[in-house]
Write a protein that holds these residues in place. Structure first.
Motif, PDB file in Angstrom:
ATOM      1  N   ALA A  40       0.843  -1.178   0.000  1.00 19.12           N
ATOM      2  CA  ALA A  40       0.000   0.000   0.000  1.00 19.12           C
ATOM      3  C   ALA A  40       0.886   1.238   0.000  1.00 19.12           C
ATOM      4  CB  ALA A  40      -0.911   0.004   1.223  1.00 19.12           C
ATOM      5  N   PRO A  41       0.398   2.369  -0.493  1.00 16.16           N
ATOM      6  CA  PRO A  41       1.219   3.582  -0.526  1.00 16.16           C
ATOM      7  C   PRO A  41       1.789   3.937   0.843  1.00 16.16           C
ATOM      8  CG  PRO A  41      -0.756   3.888  -1.821  1.00 16.16           C
ATOM      9  CD  PRO A  41      -0.921   2.577  -1.104  1.00 16.16           C
ATOM     10  N   GLY A  42       3.088   4.209   0.882  1.00 13.28           N
ATOM     11  CA  GLY A  42       3.751   4.571   2.115  1.00 13.28           C
ATOM     12  C   GLY A  42       4.172   3.406   2.983  1.00 13.28           C
ATOM     13  N   ASN A  43       3.824   2.203   2.599  1.00 12.48           N
ATOM     14  CA  ASN A  43       4.154   1.017   3.386  1.00 12.48           C
ATOM     15  C   ASN A  43       5.224   0.174   2.712  1.00 12.48           C
ATOM     16  OD1 ASN A  43       2.185   1.764   5.223  1.00 12.48           O
ATOM     17  ND2 ASN A  43       0.660   0.311   4.463  1.00 12.48           N
ATOM     18  N   GLU A  44       5.850  -0.672   3.510  1.00 11.71           N
ATOM     19  CA  GLU A  44       6.767  -1.665   2.970  1.00 11.71           C
ATOM     20  C   GLU A  44       5.973  -2.772   2.289  1.00 11.71           C
ATOM     21  OE1 GLU A  44      10.009   0.421   4.026  1.00 11.71           O
ATOM     22  OE2 GLU A  44      10.109  -1.529   3.049  1.00 11.71           O
ATOM     23  N   ARG A  45       6.637  -3.484   1.420  1.00  5.43           N
ATOM     24  CA  ARG A  45       6.000  -4.639   0.824  1.00  5.43           C
ATOM     25  C   ARG A  45       5.760  -5.703   1.883  1.00  5.43           C
ATOM     26  NH1 ARG A  45       8.612  -5.296  -5.270  1.00  5.43           N
ATOM     27  NH2 ARG A  45       7.858  -3.265  -5.987  1.00  5.43           N
ATOM     28  N   ASN A  84     -11.234 -13.873  -0.405  1.00  5.43           N
ATOM     29  CA  ASN A  84     -12.617 -13.793   0.028  1.00  5.43           C
ATOM     30  C   ASN A  84     -12.744 -12.862   1.223  1.00  5.43           C
ATOM     31  OD1 ASN A  84     -13.370 -15.760  -1.898  1.00  5.43           O
ATOM     32  ND2 ASN A  84     -12.964 -17.429  -0.457  1.00  5.43           N
ATOM     33  N   ASN A  85     -13.954 -12.392   1.447  1.00  2.44           N
ATOM     34  CA  ASN A  85     -14.235 -11.498   2.567  1.00  2.44           C
ATOM     35  C   ASN A  85     -13.233 -10.345   2.614  1.00  2.44           C
ATOM     36  OD1 ASN A  85     -15.565 -10.551   4.860  1.00  2.44           O
ATOM     37  ND2 ASN A  85     -14.361 -11.837   6.258  1.00  2.44           N
ATOM     38  N   LEU A  86     -13.079  -9.693   1.492  1.00  2.00           N
ATOM     39  CA  LEU A  86     -12.107  -8.609   1.398  1.00  2.00           C
ATOM     40  C   LEU A  86     -12.474  -7.442   2.297  1.00  2.00           C
ATOM     41  CD1 LEU A  86     -11.458  -8.849  -2.396  1.00  2.00           C
ATOM     42  CD2 LEU A  86      -9.662  -8.888  -0.646  1.00  2.00           C
ATOM     43  N   LYS A  87     -11.435  -6.808   2.833  1.00  2.68           N
ATOM     44  CA  LYS A  87     -11.580  -5.670   3.727  1.00  2.68           C
ATOM     45  C   LYS A  87     -10.890  -4.456   3.127  1.00  2.68           C
ATOM     46  CE  LYS A  87     -11.319  -8.768   7.723  1.00  2.68           C
ATOM     47  NZ  LYS A  87     -10.584  -9.075   8.976  1.00  2.68           N
ATOM     48  N   PRO A  88     -11.302  -3.248   3.505  1.00  9.99           N
ATOM     49  CA  PRO A  88     -10.618  -2.062   2.985  1.00  9.99           C
ATOM     50  C   PRO A  88      -9.110  -2.084   3.238  1.00  9.99           C
ATOM     51  CG  PRO A  88     -12.669  -1.414   3.997  1.00  9.99           C
ATOM     52  CD  PRO A  88     -12.494  -2.888   4.289  1.00  9.99           C
ATOM     53  N   GLU A  89      -8.667  -2.662   4.335  1.00  7.32           N
ATOM     54  CA  GLU A  89      -7.246  -2.733   4.627  1.00  7.32           C
ATOM     55  C   GLU A  89      -6.489  -3.688   3.712  1.00  7.32           C
ATOM     56  OE1 GLU A  89      -9.324  -4.469   8.379  1.00  7.32           O
ATOM     57  OE2 GLU A  89      -9.821  -3.075   6.764  1.00  7.32           O
ATOM     58  N   ASP A  90      -7.198  -4.456   2.890  1.00  8.43           N
ATOM     59  CA  ASP A  90      -6.558  -5.274   1.874  1.00  8.43           C
ATOM     60  C   ASP A  90      -6.189  -4.473   0.634  1.00  8.43           C
ATOM     61  OD1 ASP A  90      -6.753  -7.762   3.302  1.00  8.43           O
ATOM     62  OD2 ASP A  90      -8.865  -7.862   2.730  1.00  8.43           O
ATOM     63  N   THR A  91      -6.628  -3.232   0.559  1.00 10.96           N
ATOM     64  CA  THR A  91      -6.324  -2.391  -0.589  1.00 10.96           C
ATOM     65  C   THR A  91      -4.815  -2.220  -0.725  1.00 10.96           C
ATOM     66  OG1 THR A  91      -8.418  -1.200  -0.491  1.00 10.96           O
ATOM     67  CG2 THR A  91      -6.584  -0.098  -1.580  1.00 10.96           C
ATOM     68  N   ALA A  92      -4.285  -2.590  -1.872  1.00 16.14           N
ATOM     69  CA  ALA A  92      -2.843  -2.542  -2.119  1.00 16.14           C
ATOM     70  C   ALA A  92      -2.584  -2.980  -3.553  1.00 16.14           C
ATOM     71  CB  ALA A  92      -2.087  -3.458  -1.154  1.00 16.14           C
ATOM     72  N   TYR A  94      -0.824  -5.781  -5.548  1.00 16.82           N
ATOM     73  CA  TYR A  94      -0.431  -7.149  -5.270  1.00 16.82           C
ATOM     74  C   TYR A  94       0.578  -7.621  -6.301  1.00 16.82           C
ATOM     75  CZ  TYR A  94      -3.947  -7.678  -1.677  1.00 16.82           C
ATOM     76  OH  TYR A  94      -4.677  -7.561  -0.519  1.00 16.82           O
ATOM     77  N   TYR A  95       1.679  -8.182  -5.807  1.00 20.09           N
ATOM     78  CA  TYR A  95       2.786  -8.614  -6.652  1.00 20.09           C
ATOM     79  C   TYR A  95       2.968 -10.118  -6.596  1.00 20.09           C
ATOM     80  CZ  TYR A  95       4.157  -3.705  -6.665  1.00 20.09           C
ATOM     81  OH  TYR A  95       4.182  -2.337  -6.808  1.00 20.09           O
ATOM     82  N   CYS A  96       3.099 -10.713  -7.739  1.00 19.23           N
ATOM     83  CA  CYS A  96       3.498 -12.108  -7.851  1.00 19.23           C
ATOM     84  C   CYS A  96       5.009 -12.194  -7.714  1.00 19.23           C
ATOM     85  CB  CYS A  96       3.042 -12.643  -9.210  1.00 19.23           C
ATOM     86  SG  CYS A  96       3.548 -14.318  -9.604  1.00 19.23           S
ATOM     87  N   VAL A  97       5.493 -13.199  -7.001  1.00 20.03           N
ATOM     88  CA  VAL A  97       6.929 -13.390  -6.817  1.00 20.03           C
ATOM     89  C   VAL A  97       7.308 -14.829  -7.114  1.00 20.03           C
ATOM     90  CG1 VAL A  97       7.099 -11.548  -5.114  1.00 20.03           C
ATOM     91  CG2 VAL A  97       6.698 -13.901  -4.354  1.00 20.03           C
ATOM     92  N   ALA A  98       8.569 -15.030  -7.495  1.00 22.66           N
ATOM     93  CA  ALA A  98       9.084 -16.364  -7.763  1.00 22.66           C
ATOM     94  C   ALA A  98      10.577 -16.384  -7.525  1.00 22.66           C
ATOM     95  CB  ALA A  98       8.771 -16.792  -9.195  1.00 22.66           C
ATOM     96  N   ASP A  99      11.098 -17.573  -7.327  1.00 21.98           N
ATOM     97  CA  ASP A  99      12.531 -17.727  -7.124  1.00 21.98           C
ATOM     98  C   ASP A  99      12.964 -19.120  -7.523  1.00 21.98           C
ATOM     99  OD1 ASP A  99      14.680 -15.891  -5.694  1.00 21.98           O
ATOM    100  OD2 ASP A  99      15.162 -17.972  -5.192  1.00 21.98           O
ATOM    101  N   TRP A 100      14.245 -19.242  -7.901  1.00 14.24           N
ATOM    102  CA  TRP A 100      14.826 -20.542  -8.218  1.00 14.24           C
ATOM    103  C   TRP A 100      15.079 -21.385  -6.970  1.00 14.24           C
ATOM    104  CZ3 TRP A 100      15.116 -22.091 -13.142  1.00 14.24           C
ATOM    105  CH2 TRP A 100      15.169 -21.124 -14.155  1.00 14.24           C
ATOM    106  N   ASP A 101      15.253 -20.744  -5.846  1.00 12.68           N
ATOM    107  CA  ASP A 101      15.665 -21.424  -4.627  1.00 12.68           C
ATOM    108  C   ASP A 101      14.472 -22.141  -4.007  1.00 12.68           C
ATOM    109  OD1 ASP A 101      16.816 -22.296  -2.286  1.00 12.68           O
ATOM    110  OD2 ASP A 101      17.359 -20.309  -1.551  1.00 12.68           O
ATOM    111  N   GLY A 118       2.742  -6.070 -10.766  1.00 11.43           N
ATOM    112  CA  GLY A 118       1.689  -5.841  -9.802  1.00 11.43           C
ATOM    113  C   GLY A 118       0.329  -5.647 -10.440  1.00 11.43           C
ATOM    114  N   THR A 119      -0.699  -5.912  -9.650  1.00  8.16           N
ATOM    115  CA  THR A 119      -2.068  -5.658 -10.052  1.00  8.16           C
ATOM    116  C   THR A 119      -2.787  -5.018  -8.871  1.00  8.16           C
ATOM    117  OG1 THR A 119      -4.079  -6.655 -10.997  1.00  8.16           O
ATOM    118  CG2 THR A 119      -2.845  -7.995  -9.417  1.00  8.16           C
ATOM    119  N   GLN A 120      -3.518  -3.959  -9.140  1.00  7.65           N
ATOM    120  CA  GLN A 120      -4.128  -3.177  -8.077  1.00  7.65           C
ATOM    121  C   GLN A 120      -5.414  -3.821  -7.586  1.00  7.65           C
ATOM    122  OE1 GLN A 120      -2.889  -0.408  -6.569  1.00  7.65           O
ATOM    123  NE2 GLN A 120      -4.625  -0.452  -5.151  1.00  7.65           N
TER     124      GLN A 120
END
Length: 125
Positions: A40-45, A84-92, A94-101, A118-120
């Motif tokens: 979310a804006p101003g926050n860490e991932r 499911n049951n989304l809340k306003p605090e879920d607004t952000a 969203y980033y998919c991540v992957a790694d070889w490890d 990311g997708t909003q």
């Protein structure tokens, strides 16, 4: 290189649901460890969810436990997030991540080599 492409974000009313999708392409191996972070804006991932492989172990942030479900399609190097049951605090974003490890430190953003754009997700009250 690995490319990640997310889809499925949007606007939803509190209490509603969304399903996010992400597919890895490029120089990958089958069933990469994959997961989701959000920011979310101003926050860490913030860590959201992770699944090491299709049918494998899952990990969730406490804030989404019981509401979000991660799933995988190993053959497609894809990961999904049913929200499911989304809340306003879920607004952000969203980033998919992957790694070889296979033993990636799953809750740490810095551990992942590959990130989608990311997708909003916006949840209204």
């Amino acid at each position: 290189q690995v490319q990640l492409a997310e889809s499925g974000g949007g606007l939803v009313q509190a209490g509603g649901s969304l399903r996010l999708s992400c597919v890895a392409s490029g120089r990958t191996f089958s069933d990469l460890p994959m997961g989701w972070f959000r920011q979310a804006p101003g926050n860490e991932r913030e860590f959201v969810a992770f699944q090491r492989r299709a049918g494998g172990s899952t990990t969730y942030a406490d804030s989404v436990l019981g509401r979000f479900t991660i799933s995988r399609d190993g053959a497609k190097n894809a990961v999904y997030l049913q929200m499911n049951n989304l809340k306003p605090e879920d607004t952000a974003r969203y980033y998919c991540v992957a790694d070889w490890d296979l033993n990636v430190q799953i809750r740490k953003a810095a551990a992942y080599d590959y990130w989608g754009r990311g997708t909003q997700v916006t949840v209204s009250s």
